[in-house]
Design an enzyme around this catalytic site. Structure first.
Site, PDB file in Angstrom:
ATOM      1  N   THR A  29      36.443  46.163  35.108  1.00 34.81           N
ATOM      2  CA  THR A  29      35.678  46.975  36.048  1.00 34.81           C
ATOM      3  C   THR A  29      34.410  46.231  36.434  1.00 34.81           C
ATOM      4  O   THR A  29      34.137  45.144  35.937  1.00 34.81           O
ATOM      5  CB  THR A  29      35.380  48.352  35.415  1.00 34.81           C
ATOM      6  OG1 THR A  29      34.826  49.228  36.390  1.00 34.81           O
ATOM      7  CG2 THR A  29      34.400  48.238  34.254  1.00 34.81           C
ATOM      8  N   ASN A  30      33.647  46.804  37.349  1.00 34.02           N
ATOM      9  CA  ASN A  30      32.353  46.261  37.744  1.00 34.02           C
ATOM     10  C   ASN A  30      31.263  47.200  37.272  1.00 34.02           C
ATOM     11  O   ASN A  30      31.502  48.399  37.146  1.00 34.02           O
ATOM     12  CB  ASN A  30      32.262  46.173  39.274  1.00 34.02           C
ATOM     13  CG  ASN A  30      32.969  44.963  39.841  1.00 34.02           C
ATOM     14  OD1 ASN A  30      33.211  43.998  39.148  1.00 34.02           O
ATOM     15  ND2 ASN A  30      33.297  45.024  41.111  1.00 34.02           N
ATOM     16  N   LEU A  31      30.058  46.708  37.087  1.00 37.73           N
ATOM     17  CA  LEU A  31      28.935  47.570  36.763  1.00 37.73           C
ATOM     18  C   LEU A  31      28.457  48.244  38.046  1.00 37.73           C
ATOM     19  O   LEU A  31      28.071  47.577  38.998  1.00 37.73           O
ATOM     20  CB  LEU A  31      27.781  46.749  36.184  1.00 37.73           C
ATOM     21  CG  LEU A  31      27.871  46.366  34.714  1.00 37.73           C
ATOM     22  CD1 LEU A  31      26.618  45.582  34.331  1.00 37.73           C
ATOM     23  CD2 LEU A  31      28.008  47.606  33.840  1.00 37.73           C
ATOM     24  N   ALA A  96      31.413  49.084  44.328  1.00 37.71           N
ATOM     25  CA  ALA A  96      31.553  47.751  43.738  1.00 37.71           C
ATOM     26  C   ALA A  96      33.030  47.590  43.394  1.00 37.71           C
ATOM     27  O   ALA A  96      33.479  47.943  42.312  1.00 37.71           O
ATOM     28  CB  ALA A  96      30.682  47.634  42.493  1.00 37.71           C
ATOM     29  N   VAL A  97      33.781  47.107  44.378  1.00 34.71           N
ATOM     30  CA  VAL A  97      35.234  47.005  44.235  1.00 34.71           C
ATOM     31  C   VAL A  97      35.568  45.749  43.427  1.00 34.71           C
ATOM     32  O   VAL A  97      35.019  44.680  43.700  1.00 34.71           O
ATOM     33  CB  VAL A  97      35.890  46.912  45.631  1.00 34.71           C
ATOM     34  CG1 VAL A  97      37.406  46.877  45.511  1.00 34.71           C
ATOM     35  CG2 VAL A  97      35.453  48.075  46.519  1.00 34.71           C
TER      36      VAL A  97
END
Ligand code: C5P
Length: 218
Positions: A29-31, A96-97
């Site tokens: 995932t992204n932050l 934030a893909v």
């Protein structure tokens, strides 16, 4: 907002991170707290727009009067957005893909023993660029992108604006806004760079909404 500068407009947004499954209990995932996207959804609603928020996993409450569609992965987000984008007047891509997803997610939990001991390799495949795909529609909505960079913000943000064919990019330096409730941003449009005063994410969201409304009116 008085007057309601986005009355009669359909605004579509993405917010939060995406989560790309590796197996049933793991993922990449992204932050992203989702706060900036949620603040923009709220501000667009307060400006009179009909607002649809396509959200990755965030724990945030849905802003009053906003229709939220919950998604997990980038592919789900892409589908939810592309099925609604042509009917929208404005698309604001704040999410934030994840740029890549596991090429072959396992349906069963990966075991250390089976994975090969001390090292393992995860094959990734590229996710579609949601914002570029919307901006490339035959009659695209007014598209707004976000650029969060650790350095050389102006160059990267302006390159993003031109490459993705966007009228407006909101740039911020990573560290200035991450996770917190305030943010420092610079708007990039065809006329140049316009820094906004550092304030709460809600205050910035209202400034961005006012810019978008002015662009639609002009
Ligand atoms: O190219 P980069 O990922 O830095 O661009 C950021 C902008 O593009 C953000 O507005 C983000 O929401 C959007 N984006 C997207 N789909 C992706 C990657 C980024 O919509 N797969």
């Amino acid at each position: 907002f008085t007057p309601k500068v986005l009355a009669g407009k359909q605004v579509l947004l993405t917010a939060g991170p995406t989560f790309e499954a590796i197996d049933p209990v793991r993922g990449i995932t992204n932050l992203s707290s989702g706060r900036m996207g949620y603040a923009l959804a709220r501000a667009a609603r307060q400006a009179g727009a009909a607002v649809t928020l396509v959200s990755g996993p965030t724990g945030l409450p849905c802003p009053v009067g906003v229709a939220r569609i919950d998604v997990t992965s980038a592919l789900e987000m892409h589908g939810a957005v592309l099925s609604r984008a042509a009917a929208s007047d404005v698309f604001i891509a704040v999410a934030a893909v994840a740029d890549y997803r596991p090429a072959a997610p396992e349906t069963r939990k990966i075991k250390k023993t089976a994975a090969g001991g001390e090292a393992m390799t995860l094959a990734l495949t590229r996710n579609p660029d949601i914002l570029s795909d919307v901006a490339a529609l035959p009659a695209p909505p007014y598209c707004v992108g976000f650029a969060a960079e650790s350095h050389d913000l102006a160059q990267y943000a302006e390159a993003k604006r031109v490459n993705k064919k966007l009228p407006l990019v909101v740039g911020n330096l990573i560290g200035d806004g991450f996770g917190g409730d305030s943010n420092k941003v610079i708007l990039f449009d065809a006329s140049g760079a316009h820094p906004l005063a550092t304030t709460s994410k809600h205050g910035i969201a209202r400034d961005i909404v006012a810019r978008i409304a002015a662009a639609l009116a002009g």
